[in-house]
Every structure is written in C-alpha cells, then in structure tokens.
Scaffold this active site. Sequence first.
Site, PDB file in Angstrom:
ATOM      1  N   GLN A 102       0.816  -1.220   0.000  1.00 19.36           N
ATOM      2  CA  GLN A 102       0.000   0.000   0.000  1.00 19.36           C
ATOM      3  C   GLN A 102       0.845   1.263   0.000  1.00 19.36           C
ATOM      4  O   GLN A 102       0.318   2.366  -0.142  1.00 19.36           O
ATOM      5  CB  GLN A 102      -0.948   0.010   1.198  1.00 19.36           C
ATOM      6  CG  GLN A 102      -0.279   0.118   2.560  1.00 19.36           C
ATOM      7  CD  GLN A 102       0.087  -1.238   3.128  1.00 19.36           C
ATOM      8  OE1 GLN A 102       0.203  -2.232   2.419  1.00 19.36           O
ATOM      9  NE2 GLN A 102       0.249  -1.292   4.449  1.00 19.36           N
ATOM     10  N   ARG A 131      -8.042   6.752  -2.808  1.00 17.02           N
ATOM     11  CA  ARG A 131      -7.259   6.822  -1.594  1.00 17.02           C
ATOM     12  C   ARG A 131      -6.470   8.136  -1.632  1.00 17.02           C
ATOM     13  O   ARG A 131      -6.121   8.624  -2.706  1.00 17.02           O
ATOM     14  CB  ARG A 131      -6.279   5.650  -1.510  1.00 17.02           C
ATOM     15  CG  ARG A 131      -5.479   5.654  -0.197  1.00 17.02           C
ATOM     16  CD  ARG A 131      -4.317   4.688  -0.205  1.00 17.02           C
ATOM     17  NE  ARG A 131      -3.567   4.790   1.052  1.00 17.02           N
ATOM     18  CZ  ARG A 131      -2.393   4.227   1.280  1.00 17.02           C
ATOM     19  NH1 ARG A 131      -1.816   3.508   0.337  1.00 17.02           N
ATOM     20  NH2 ARG A 131      -1.783   4.388   2.441  1.00 17.02           N
ATOM     21  N   HIS A 132      -6.210   8.696  -0.464  1.00 18.51           N
ATOM     22  CA  HIS A 132      -5.417   9.924  -0.413  1.00 18.51           C
ATOM     23  C   HIS A 132      -4.047   9.705  -1.048  1.00 18.51           C
ATOM     24  O   HIS A 132      -3.581   8.581  -1.245  1.00 18.51           O
ATOM     25  CB  HIS A 132      -5.255  10.395   1.030  1.00 18.51           C
ATOM     26  CG  HIS A 132      -4.610   9.383   1.925  1.00 18.51           C
ATOM     27  ND1 HIS A 132      -3.261   9.087   1.873  1.00 18.51           N
ATOM     28  CD2 HIS A 132      -5.131   8.572   2.885  1.00 18.51           C
ATOM     29  CE1 HIS A 132      -2.975   8.160   2.762  1.00 18.51           C
ATOM     30  NE2 HIS A 132      -4.087   7.807   3.387  1.00 18.51           N
ATOM     31  N   ARG A 135       1.892  10.069   1.667  1.00 21.29           N
ATOM     32  CA  ARG A 135       2.015  10.808   2.931  1.00 21.29           C
ATOM     33  C   ARG A 135       3.274  10.363   3.654  1.00 21.29           C
ATOM     34  O   ARG A 135       3.958   9.427   3.253  1.00 21.29           O
ATOM     35  CB  ARG A 135       0.804  10.523   3.825  1.00 21.29           C
ATOM     36  CG  ARG A 135       0.584   9.031   4.077  1.00 21.29           C
ATOM     37  CD  ARG A 135      -0.321   8.752   5.243  1.00 21.29           C
ATOM     38  NE  ARG A 135      -0.689   7.362   5.381  1.00 21.29           N
ATOM     39  CZ  ARG A 135       0.068   6.413   5.905  1.00 21.29           C
ATOM     40  NH1 ARG A 135       1.284   6.695   6.337  1.00 21.29           N
ATOM     41  NH2 ARG A 135      -0.366   5.162   5.990  1.00 21.29           N
ATOM     42  N   THR A 138       2.584   7.061   9.481  1.00 24.88           N
ATOM     43  CA  THR A 138       1.722   7.348  10.631  1.00 24.88           C
ATOM     44  C   THR A 138       2.594   7.555  11.867  1.00 24.88           C
ATOM     45  O   THR A 138       3.771   7.161  11.894  1.00 24.88           O
ATOM     46  CB  THR A 138       0.746   6.191  10.878  1.00 24.88           C
ATOM     47  OG1 THR A 138       1.509   4.999  11.142  1.00 24.88           O
ATOM     48  CG2 THR A 138      -0.162   5.970   9.681  1.00 24.88           C
ATOM     49  N   ARG A 216      -5.315  14.789   5.652  1.00 27.53           N
ATOM     50  CA  ARG A 216      -4.678  14.381   4.404  1.00 27.53           C
ATOM     51  C   ARG A 216      -5.692  13.945   3.350  1.00 27.53           C
ATOM     52  O   ARG A 216      -5.424  14.041   2.156  1.00 27.53           O
ATOM     53  CB  ARG A 216      -3.654  13.285   4.659  1.00 27.53           C
ATOM     54  CG  ARG A 216      -4.196  11.975   5.211  1.00 27.53           C
ATOM     55  CD  ARG A 216      -3.088  10.932   5.314  1.00 27.53           C
ATOM     56  NE  ARG A 216      -3.510   9.702   5.958  1.00 27.53           N
ATOM     57  CZ  ARG A 216      -3.317   9.413   7.226  1.00 27.53           C
ATOM     58  NH1 ARG A 216      -2.730  10.297   8.025  1.00 27.53           N
ATOM     59  NH2 ARG A 216      -3.700   8.250   7.739  1.00 27.53           N
ATOM     60  N   LYS A 353      -3.949  -6.589   4.336  1.00 22.03           N
ATOM     61  CA  LYS A 353      -5.205  -6.080   3.763  1.00 22.03           C
ATOM     62  C   LYS A 353      -6.260  -7.193   3.664  1.00 22.03           C
ATOM     63  O   LYS A 353      -7.430  -6.993   3.997  1.00 22.03           O
ATOM     64  CB  LYS A 353      -4.954  -5.475   2.377  1.00 22.03           C
ATOM     65  CG  LYS A 353      -4.036  -4.276   2.386  1.00 22.03           C
ATOM     66  CD  LYS A 353      -4.498  -3.209   3.350  1.00 22.03           C
ATOM     67  CE  LYS A 353      -3.451  -2.130   3.520  1.00 22.03           C
ATOM     68  NZ  LYS A 353      -3.645  -1.337   4.744  1.00 22.03           N
ATOM     69  N   HIS A 415      -9.374   6.163   2.730  1.00 27.35           N
ATOM     70  CA  HIS A 415      -8.101   5.561   3.134  1.00 27.35           C
ATOM     71  C   HIS A 415      -7.968   4.177   2.510  1.00 27.35           C
ATOM     72  O   HIS A 415      -8.946   3.611   2.003  1.00 27.35           O
ATOM     73  CB  HIS A 415      -8.036   5.419   4.657  1.00 27.35           C
ATOM     74  CG  HIS A 415      -8.215   6.701   5.414  1.00 27.35           C
ATOM     75  ND1 HIS A 415      -7.166   7.511   5.772  1.00 27.35           N
ATOM     76  CD2 HIS A 415      -9.339   7.300   5.900  1.00 27.35           C
ATOM     77  CE1 HIS A 415      -7.626   8.553   6.456  1.00 27.35           C
ATOM     78  NE2 HIS A 415      -8.935   8.452   6.540  1.00 27.35           N
TER      79      HIS A 415
END
Length: 522
Positions: A102, A131-132, A135, A138, A216, A353, A415
């Site tokens: 991902q 999906r954004h 980034r 996290t 985001r 996933k 997401h």
Amino acid sequence: MDRRIRPSSKRRKSPPHMRRVTDPEKEAAAAILYDDEKEPPWKGKPNRPPRRTLLAIIAVVLLLALLNFLWKYNSGGPSRHSCDNAEKGYTCEPKISRYWGQYSPYYSVASDINRDVPDNCKITFAQGLYRHGARGPTTHKFVGYNATITKLQASFDDPFEGIYAFLNEYEFTLEPDQLTHFGEQQLINAGRQFYKRYDRLVGNYSPFVRASGQERVVASARKWISGYKHAGHQNWKSAQLGKPSNPIVVIPEEPGVNNSLNHGVCDAHESGAYATLGDDAQLQWRSEFVPHIQKRLNQDLPRADFNESDVINLMQLCPFETVANKDGKPSQFCELFTETEWRQLDYYETLGKYYGWGAGNPLGPTIGVGFANELIARLTGRELNDSTSTNADLDSNRDTFPTGKNSVLFADFSHDNPMTSILFALNLYSTTPTLSNTSMETSEDLKKFSASRVVPFAARAYIEKMQCGKSSEELVRVLVNDRVVPLPTCEEKGRPGRCKLSAFVKSLSFAKQGGKWNQCFE
C-alpha cells in the site's frame, strides 16, 4: 505572389476606405489587410506596428508566461523530472516500486480487458473512489522508523561503506501523517485524469465531491479539484457543489460518527476477536521471509543487531523516503534489497489487507457495505436504503447526498483500509483464493489482488455506467487503477467486464442485506 508589405516612398492620398477613423469605438472596425498594392498607414516608415501595439503584445506574452508559471508550480503542472504523470502514474523503477504494498505510488495496472470506452457506447455516469495521496508515515510507524535509524547510526563509529555509504549523511526528517509534495501532485494528476476520461460529461455536469474528515484526505480532495479545474479551465456549478469556496462535503472521523468512507463504528471489527487477524497473518509470514534478510544485514552491519521489526522498518523506509522527494526519486534505501525480497514484502502487506479488511476477515467486507449501498442509490437514482455505516444526517439531504438524472459525476476520498473493504463489499475480488500465510502466492495466483495493485497511494476505482447501441438498459463496469475488473457473477455474454445495471445491483445482495452488520455489536 510575395504578400509581404513594402513601404512606399511616395505620399499618396488615401482612398476613403483607408482614411483615419477618429471615433475610438470604430477603430477596431477600421482594421484592414494590406498587400503590395496598398499603402500602409504609417506611410514611408519601416513596416512595423505602432509602439502601443508592441507594448500590448509584450504584456500579453508576459501575462501568459506568468500564468503558465503559476499553473505549473502551484496548480497542477508536474515537474519535467517527476516520476509521476497523469496518464501512467508512477513510472520509475517498476521492477521494485510495484512491490511496496500500500506504500507503492499509484501506477496504471495492465488490463486484460480493453479499458477504452467500447465502440457504440457512451459513458452516462462515473463514480471515482480514491485513496489519499502519498504521505509521511503514521505516528506509530514514525516512532519505529526513528528508533531503527537511531540504533543503526549509534552502533557505528567508522564510516559506512558500499551500498550503505549514504547512511553517513542520512538524516531522518520524515514528517508524520501529512501529504507530501509528491502526494499532492498525485492527486492533481488524478483530477486531470478524471476530467480527460469523462470529458464528454464534464461539459454538462460538475462532480459532487466528498471526503472523509482526516486532513490528508480532505487535502487530497482539494488537490484533485485543482487538477480537475485546470484540466478544462472549467467554472464549477455551485448548484452541484454547494459553496464555491468550499465545494467538499466532509464526513467527520470522530468516534461514534457514521462514515461510509472510514471505519471505526463496527465494534467487533475494531476491538473484538477479528481485530488482529491481519497483524497475526503478517507476523506469521514475517517469520518465514525476514530471517534470511536479517542475517545478511547483520553480517554486513554486525553491530547493528537488527531484529525482524527493524528489517521491515528499513524496507518501508524505501517507499516513504521516495515519496518524500518532490519528484518521487527512488530512495537509496531501495538499493539494500533484491527484487525477490520486494515481492515478499508486497505479499506481507497484501496479507494485512486481506485478513484485516478483505474476505479473510469475517467482518472485513461489512465495513464497506455502507458505501456499496450509497453507490446503488447513485446508480439507480433511488432512495438510499442502508442501516450500517452511512451518515443519515448527510445522506437524507439532497444538498449533501444528491441523486437523480442530473447527478452523474462523483468523487469520494478515503483511506486504504476502508477502500479495501469497499472493493470486497462490491464483490470485485470474489474469485480470490484464501491466502496462505506461510508461502508466497503471486498476484496472478490471487486473481490480480495485491495491496500494491489495489490500494497504493492515490489509488482510484471508477464505477461507470454506459449506454450501448439501442439497448434499453445501461451497462456497468468497474476499473481499479485502470484495470477493468472481470464481473463473473453478472457479466453479459460477449461483453467482458460489463453487466446490465439490474444484474450488477442484484450481484450486491450482500451489501443490500447489510452484510454482517448485526455481528458488529454482539
């Protein structure tokens, strides 16, 4: 004949049609074409336009150059050195970048079924689900990566050598959670792609845009709008989008708030017996493929004393450092591992996933049921019928959940985890076999399902309706990252990847019945 203007040395009386026009409002009407039989109005002077005209031309050129600069660097123009483009997505180092799970940047996935609009068909409806963009890690991952790098650099007094030499100058400067510049550009490109693909609809309709409430995700929606608008220089229709200054319906992600673009409401999935299935499957596979990598790294860097978590951290730093670069230039961390090891990592992420959010989790697809039912309402123009994760306050209001004949373009932003659940709830990967957590299976074995193929950074799914020939009923098809997904439960004979609208809706019986939502609160 040579049509260039030549100045005359004789002074002649101008014919009536060439006499000076003194009324400014008629000045434009006095413009005529001159040839070698007619004398230009600047009589005997070199053949050049008046100074005022030259200044006007220079001003226009400068203005166009400024607008191009602003568009290129602020509103959607990619750098000429960028690894990402609107047509193909991420194109650098495909032998490894398509195996980062991902954390792979979106790329155009090959399709066995032609992705072009079939002959004699026209698109009548398009739903984009995104999906954004890329980034930073996290907060939880950020802490782990920083600890691994700190341990590594503190364990050596001598300079690193060979493929590790870059670590002598490396500083851990990733910023957690927020979109990177590269991630912003991904969504600008996505908006441009949507406009281009559905250009026959966008002239008459404007897309209705929603986003889940994390910053985001909202920022991704804004960048998508920027790319969309600049693709066609189109003025938004405020009737479709609400206030022009804020044309995005944002669904909050606060605890207890229903949100079809996020998770968090189904208690049994969040904290019950099924909550750790994805992590458990990953841990099992990690123990199978990481030890030989761990052994090699510890031989090369004997004082580092890497554990299995450190190895995963180092591998994941490759994509995160890559997307932290504004052009997506591959990180030097990527050179530390082989192509086979990247494929093993992709399978590791795919297990997370599948068992966390897909069919491997008894409640995985149920998380996506709310959006599936919203899609049915949009496709059919009927009233929404759902008692799962949809937000009744928003979906009961035509301003925040429009349906009907004038609502045919939609873009929703989410997401990777809920998007995985949504795609399973839509029955798109029903032929995917159960994944082994002790041996690796290829994406071909898994019927094209893998984390990198399905939910990379800036992933997108298109659900299209089309009218074909004189057929009385529209057809539906789905593309995930440009791949037309086979629909074996309802496909029309001779029309691969396409179902009649009624048959497609019928195939979503799991969603229409609420999935297993009743088990969420047992």
